[in-house]
Design a protein around this motif. Sequence first.
Motif, PDB file in Angstrom:
ATOM      1  N   GLU A 210       0.807  -1.213   0.000  1.00  0.00           N
ATOM      2  CA  GLU A 210       0.000   0.000   0.000  1.00  0.00           C
ATOM      3  C   GLU A 210       0.845   1.270   0.000  1.00  0.00           C
ATOM      4  O   GLU A 210       0.356   2.331  -0.384  1.00  0.00           O
ATOM      5  CB  GLU A 210      -0.996  -0.033   1.157  1.00  0.00           C
ATOM      6  CG  GLU A 210      -2.061  -1.114   0.935  1.00  0.00           C
ATOM      7  CD  GLU A 210      -3.178  -1.112   1.951  1.00  0.00           C
ATOM      8  OE1 GLU A 210      -3.031  -0.453   3.009  1.00  0.00           O
ATOM      9  OE2 GLU A 210      -4.193  -1.782   1.701  1.00  0.00           O
ATOM     10  N   LYS A 211       2.107   1.166   0.391  1.00  0.00           N
ATOM     11  CA  LYS A 211       3.018   2.295   0.221  1.00  0.00           C
ATOM     12  C   LYS A 211       3.363   2.507  -1.251  1.00  0.00           C
ATOM     13  O   LYS A 211       3.634   3.623  -1.688  1.00  0.00           O
ATOM     14  CB  LYS A 211       4.307   2.056   1.014  1.00  0.00           C
ATOM     15  CG  LYS A 211       4.172   2.251   2.521  1.00  0.00           C
ATOM     16  CD  LYS A 211       5.495   2.005   3.213  1.00  0.00           C
ATOM     17  CE  LYS A 211       5.372   2.164   4.727  1.00  0.00           C
ATOM     18  NZ  LYS A 211       6.646   1.840   5.425  1.00  0.00           N
ATOM     19  N   GLU A 212       3.372   1.398  -2.000  1.00  0.00           N
ATOM     20  CA  GLU A 212       3.763   1.458  -3.413  1.00  0.00           C
ATOM     21  C   GLU A 212       2.607   1.829  -4.337  1.00  0.00           C
ATOM     22  O   GLU A 212       2.828   2.364  -5.423  1.00  0.00           O
ATOM     23  CB  GLU A 212       4.322   0.089  -3.848  1.00  0.00           C
ATOM     24  CG  GLU A 212       5.496  -0.423  -3.039  1.00  0.00           C
ATOM     25  CD  GLU A 212       6.805   0.253  -3.391  1.00  0.00           C
ATOM     26  OE1 GLU A 212       6.892   0.862  -4.475  1.00  0.00           O
ATOM     27  OE2 GLU A 212       7.747   0.165  -2.584  1.00  0.00           O
TER      28      GLU A 212
ATOM     29  N   LEU B  28     -10.902  11.437 -12.375  1.00  0.00           N
ATOM     30  CA  LEU B  28     -10.514  10.095 -12.798  1.00  0.00           C
ATOM     31  C   LEU B  28      -9.445   9.533 -11.866  1.00  0.00           C
ATOM     32  O   LEU B  28      -9.547   8.386 -11.394  1.00  0.00           O
ATOM     33  CB  LEU B  28      -9.996  10.121 -14.237  1.00  0.00           C
ATOM     34  CG  LEU B  28      -9.516   8.776 -14.806  1.00  0.00           C
ATOM     35  CD1 LEU B  28     -10.650   7.751 -14.817  1.00  0.00           C
ATOM     36  CD2 LEU B  28      -8.963   8.967 -16.222  1.00  0.00           C
ATOM     37  N   TYR B  29      -8.422  10.341 -11.579  1.00  0.00           N
ATOM     38  CA  TYR B  29      -7.383   9.896 -10.644  1.00  0.00           C
ATOM     39  C   TYR B  29      -7.974   9.598  -9.268  1.00  0.00           C
ATOM     40  O   TYR B  29      -7.656   8.579  -8.651  1.00  0.00           O
ATOM     41  CB  TYR B  29      -6.283  10.952 -10.506  1.00  0.00           C
ATOM     42  CG  TYR B  29      -5.296  10.622  -9.409  1.00  0.00           C
ATOM     43  CD1 TYR B  29      -4.291   9.695  -9.621  1.00  0.00           C
ATOM     44  CD2 TYR B  29      -5.416  11.201  -8.139  1.00  0.00           C
ATOM     45  CE1 TYR B  29      -3.406   9.348  -8.600  1.00  0.00           C
ATOM     46  CE2 TYR B  29      -4.542  10.856  -7.116  1.00  0.00           C
ATOM     47  CZ  TYR B  29      -3.543   9.934  -7.361  1.00  0.00           C
ATOM     48  OH  TYR B  29      -2.677   9.579  -6.350  1.00  0.00           O
ATOM     49  N   GLU B  30      -8.841  10.475  -8.794  1.00  0.00           N
ATOM     50  CA  GLU B  30      -9.434  10.291  -7.462  1.00  0.00           C
ATOM     51  C   GLU B  30     -10.261   9.011  -7.392  1.00  0.00           C
ATOM     52  O   GLU B  30     -10.241   8.295  -6.385  1.00  0.00           O
ATOM     53  CB  GLU B  30     -10.300  11.499  -7.113  1.00  0.00           C
ATOM     54  CG  GLU B  30      -9.488  12.763  -6.838  1.00  0.00           C
ATOM     55  CD  GLU B  30     -10.324  14.034  -6.890  1.00  0.00           C
ATOM     56  OE1 GLU B  30     -11.572  13.911  -6.966  1.00  0.00           O
ATOM     57  OE2 GLU B  30      -9.742  15.127  -6.869  1.00  0.00           O
ATOM     58  N   SER B  31     -10.964   8.707  -8.466  1.00  0.00           N
ATOM     59  CA  SER B  31     -11.777   7.491  -8.520  1.00  0.00           C
ATOM     60  C   SER B  31     -10.892   6.248  -8.518  1.00  0.00           C
ATOM     61  O   SER B  31     -11.166   5.265  -7.807  1.00  0.00           O
ATOM     62  CB  SER B  31     -12.655   7.522  -9.774  1.00  0.00           C
ATOM     63  OG  SER B  31     -13.439   6.364  -9.880  1.00  0.00           O
ATOM     64  N   MET B  32      -9.823   6.261  -9.291  1.00  0.00           N
ATOM     65  CA  MET B  32      -8.877   5.139  -9.325  1.00  0.00           C
ATOM     66  C   MET B  32      -8.237   4.939  -7.959  1.00  0.00           C
ATOM     67  O   MET B  32      -8.159   3.823  -7.445  1.00  0.00           O
ATOM     68  CB  MET B  32      -7.786   5.411 -10.375  1.00  0.00           C
ATOM     69  CG  MET B  32      -8.280   5.458 -11.806  1.00  0.00           C
ATOM     70  SD  MET B  32      -7.046   6.166 -12.941  1.00  0.00           S
ATOM     71  CE  MET B  32      -5.798   4.864 -12.953  1.00  0.00           C
TER      72      MET B  32
ATOM     73  N   MET C 195      -7.082   2.037  -3.024  1.00  0.00           N
ATOM     74  CA  MET C 195      -6.665   2.187  -1.631  1.00  0.00           C
ATOM     75  C   MET C 195      -7.797   1.872  -0.647  1.00  0.00           C
ATOM     76  O   MET C 195      -7.719   2.242   0.521  1.00  0.00           O
ATOM     77  CB  MET C 195      -6.179   3.626  -1.404  1.00  0.00           C
ATOM     78  CG  MET C 195      -4.988   4.017  -2.249  1.00  0.00           C
ATOM     79  SD  MET C 195      -3.552   2.940  -2.004  1.00  0.00           S
ATOM     80  CE  MET C 195      -3.148   3.304  -0.285  1.00  0.00           C
ATOM     81  N   ALA C 196      -8.830   1.165  -1.108  1.00  0.00           N
ATOM     82  CA  ALA C 196     -10.005   0.906  -0.264  1.00  0.00           C
ATOM     83  C   ALA C 196      -9.835  -0.294   0.663  1.00  0.00           C
ATOM     84  O   ALA C 196     -10.798  -0.728   1.283  1.00  0.00           O
ATOM     85  CB  ALA C 196     -11.237   0.707  -1.146  1.00  0.00           C
TER      86      ALA C 196
END
Length: 298
Positions: A17-19, A33-37, A42-43
């Motif tokens: 998750e750091k990567e 788009l970035y925020e959705s990805m 990260m969920a």
Amino acid sequence: MPFDLKSYLREKIERLEKEFPEALVQHNIPAPLYESMHYSLMAGGKRLRPILVLAVLEAFDKPIERGLPYAIAIEMIHTYSLIHDDLPAMDDDDLRRGKPTNHKVFGEATAILAGDALLTRAFGLVAESYLHHPEVKPETTVQLLVELSKRAGEQGMVGGQMADMLGERQALTLQQLEYIHQHKTGDLLVASLRGGGYLSEASPEQIDALTQYAFKIGLAFQIKDDILDIEGDAALLGKSVGSDVSNEKATYPSLLGLEESKERLHSLVVDAKAALTSAGITHEALFALADYVMERVN
């Protein structure tokens, strides 16, 4: 001293998750788009597939850093599949891992495009990460890309999803149900194990053993899911239980009964570990992960 799977999983999840954010491209793309990805990647979750990639490298005494790009790509593909599975046209789910599903937060159009972007980024990440890698041969990079394409595409996960949709509210045979789950669930696990094997320079016999292990824990994973839909705790699962029955969905318990499903689950895990042993693969983490598939509560 017994193997501490909980600590092992925590360590690997933290590393992965750091990567993840670094593997996402942020520049020159629309912010939603970035925020959705990022939201879905990260969920949280078990991160079983990328952890299996790293565990295989450990089994062959190779540095896990070699497998990180491929492991992250696998999780990107898995994440895209979940975003699309949750859409109204598919499973129409409101929650995923206890959080609102992607389309509930960002809208259907953005969720679809976020899934598309994660899938495409996965292939780009593998290609660019291994193109000039000093420890990975060019033909290995090609093998990884072929593996991802086959296992994630129409012959694999997507084909399994289509078969699952066609089978809704139908009286499926056990063979038809296993076809669905071998592809919808199992194939991405196969890609994880085989990809780890290619990166570890495993022999053809060892690749075959890893494949058998993956198929068996893939079926075991789905049987456990079906059992949890009957016996699970909604608070632990992060989603409602009993949906399979209400949706008239074919499951292992509906075809075999609950007790026989549990017996089959146990048998698959035993066979998965035996496949590894037969090829001289004895890494504790892989054995413990097979047991985890059987014993998990979410």
